[in-house]
Write a protein that holds these residues in place. Sequence first.
Motif, mmCIF file in Angstrom:
data_model
loop_
_atom_site.group_PDB
_atom_site.id
_atom_site.type_symbol
_atom_site.label_atom_id
_atom_site.label_comp_id
_atom_site.label_asym_id
_atom_site.label_seq_id
_atom_site.Cartn_x
_atom_site.Cartn_y
_atom_site.Cartn_z
ATOM 1 N N LEU A 178 46.165 42.282 51.921
ATOM 2 C CA LEU A 178 44.582 41.788 51.395
ATOM 3 C C LEU A 178 44.427 42.302 50.058
ATOM 4 O O LEU A 178 44.208 41.730 49.070
ATOM 5 N N ASN A 179 44.895 43.705 49.786
ATOM 6 C CA ASN A 179 44.670 44.315 48.557
ATOM 7 C C ASN A 179 45.737 43.732 47.579
ATOM 8 O O ASN A 179 45.356 43.647 46.291
ATOM 9 N N LEU B 38 42.437 38.648 41.173
ATOM 10 C CA LEU B 38 41.901 39.239 40.097
ATOM 11 C C LEU B 38 42.562 39.263 38.611
ATOM 12 O O LEU B 38 41.864 38.931 37.730
ATOM 13 N N VAL B 39 43.824 39.172 38.726
ATOM 14 C CA VAL B 39 44.466 38.891 37.401
ATOM 15 C C VAL B 39 44.343 37.748 36.907
ATOM 16 O O VAL B 39 44.122 37.351 35.824
ATOM 17 N N GLY B 40 44.467 36.685 37.938
ATOM 18 C CA GLY B 40 44.132 35.092 37.651
ATOM 19 C C GLY B 40 42.795 35.026 37.123
ATOM 20 O O GLY B 40 42.624 34.211 36.185
ATOM 21 N N ALA B 41 41.836 35.690 37.505
ATOM 22 C CA ALA B 41 40.285 35.784 37.075
ATOM 23 C C ALA B 41 40.450 36.442 35.972
ATOM 24 O O ALA B 41 39.159 36.779 35.364
ATOM 25 N N ARG C 57 40.284 39.641 35.561
ATOM 26 C CA ARG C 57 39.456 40.993 35.914
ATOM 27 C C ARG C 57 40.620 42.097 36.228
ATOM 28 O O ARG C 57 41.002 42.613 37.279
ATOM 29 N N PHE C 58 41.358 42.361 34.877
ATOM 30 C CA PHE C 58 42.389 43.316 35.162
ATOM 31 C C PHE C 58 42.137 44.636 35.721
ATOM 32 O O PHE C 58 43.164 45.231 36.255
ATOM 33 N N ASP C 59 41.276 45.104 35.350
ATOM 34 C CA ASP C 59 40.808 46.793 35.769
ATOM 35 C C ASP C 59 40.466 46.522 37.351
ATOM 36 O O ASP C 59 41.064 47.346 37.879
ATOM 37 N N ASP C 60 39.805 45.530 37.597
ATOM 38 C CA ASP C 60 39.667 45.335 39.194
ATOM 39 C C ASP C 60 41.161 45.110 40.132
ATOM 40 O O ASP C 60 41.397 45.738 41.058
ATOM 41 N N ALA D 245 42.734 47.564 42.866
ATOM 42 C CA ALA D 245 42.871 47.054 44.162
ATOM 43 C C ALA D 245 44.521 47.187 44.563
ATOM 44 O O ALA D 245 44.880 47.851 45.569
ATOM 45 N N TRP D 246 45.305 47.184 43.600
ATOM 46 C CA TRP D 246 46.544 47.525 43.912
ATOM 47 C C TRP D 246 46.966 49.047 43.993
ATOM 48 O O TRP D 246 47.523 49.377 45.117
#
Length: 418
Positions: A195-196, A203-206, A208-211, A215-216
Motif C-alpha cells: 500500500l505504501n 503522491l508523486v503523480g499528485a 506531493r513529493f515530501d509525502d 510513504a516510501w
Amino acid sequence: MTEHVKFATDSTGAKALIATAVAFVIGAAIIFSIWGIANAAAEHVATVEAAEVLAALSPGDPQTHYALGVRHDETFEPGSLDAAQVSFERAVARSPNSYLLWLQLGRAFEQNGEDEKAEQALARALELAPNYASVKWAYGNLLVRRGRLNEGFVPIREAVAADPSLAAPAAAVAWNLFNGDIVAIREAVGDSPGLNAALAVMLVGAERFDDAAAAWNVIPADIANTELAEQRKKMFDALVAAHRYRSAAVFAPNDIPIGRLTNGNFESAVKADGAPTFEWQIARGDSPVIALSDDRPHSGRYSLIAAFGKLNTSFREISQLVAVQPGRSYTVAFHYKSDVDALRAELKWAVMDPRENARLGDSGPLRAAGEWTARSFDLTVPSDAEGVRMTFVRENCSGASCAISGNIWFDDLTITAK
C-alpha cells in the motif's frame, strides 16, 4: 458342483430386449462422448456461434454455458450482456457449488445494473470460497460501489493481506474515495508495504513529493529493494519526469552521488545506447565516433575521444544529468586536448537547467591544444532546481560552416560545490 443358468435368446421378446439394451449402451456412449468433446472444446472456443453449438450439444454441462457467457460478454453487441447473464445463470443452475460460476454471475448482474442480485451472487461465492482473495476483492468492491464503505473495505483489506498485488488497485480506489487523505486510506486498506509503495507512486503523480518520500521510507529496505522493485522504478521514473532529481536518486538502481558527476574520469565504459539516467548519455548517430581512448590519458587508463574525421558536419551530444542542491554554486572543471580544425563551429561544455533547457554556464570555445589543458567555469543552480545537465555542444555555425576535422579528448571532468 456349479450350476449354470442359460437364458433363452431365441424368442422374439428376448431379442427385442437385447437390442434395446445395446441401443441404450450405444446411445449413452454417444451422449457421453459428445459431452466430453463439448466440455473439452468449451475451454478453447473463440466465437459466440461456436459456443452456442457446444451448449446445444451438451446442454447439461455447466462449462459450455459458462464459455458461451464469456463469449457474449466479450462481444459488446446489443443484448450481449443479457445473453451472458442468461448463460451464467444456466451454468450456475448446473453446478451450484462452483464459486467461480457464482463470481462470474455476480459480475454479470452488476454489469446489467442488478446490484441486489449481484450482491447475493457474490455473497454466495464468498460463502463457497471464504479464503479466496479474488472473491473478497469482488465482494468488497461491489459494496463500496454501493456506498457501503465501512462494510466494503473489510473484505478489501482481507484481500490485500492475502494477495499483495491487490494493494495498488485498492489504494487507487481509496485514493478517489478519500481525496488523497493518507490517514483515511491506510485505515481503509491497511498499512502494508504494498500500500505504501502504491501511495508513494500516486503522491508523486499528485506532486506531493515530501509525502511520497515519507510513504516510501516506512517500507523495510529489504522489501523495497526486492519485492517492490517495480514500484521503485515507477517512483524513479516519475520523479525524474517531475525534475525532482535529488529525490529520484534515492530510487535509482545504483548509487547516485549528489553534486558530483558519475564516471567523470571515464575509467568505466560509456554506453552509446540505453545508459542509466544519471550516467553519460550519447546521442544517437554514427559521427563523431565517441569512445574511450587509452592513448596518453590525463590520468588513469582512459580518456574520452570524439573523433570527427575530415570535414565532418555531423554532431551528437554527450551529456549527463547531475542531481544537485537547489540554490548552490558549483565549479565545473575538466582537462582536454584537441587537434580539431573547425571552420566556424565552436565546441563547448555547457551546463543547462533541464526543465527549460536554460543555460547556467559554459566553458567558452575549446581551441586547439596539443597538450592536456585545464579549463573551468562557475554556475549557480536556481533555488527551485534539483538537477543540471552537463552537455558537450557545438554552436555558432550552420550547414557547411559546421564542418569539423580532427579529434578532441576529455578527461577528469568534475562538478564541485563551492
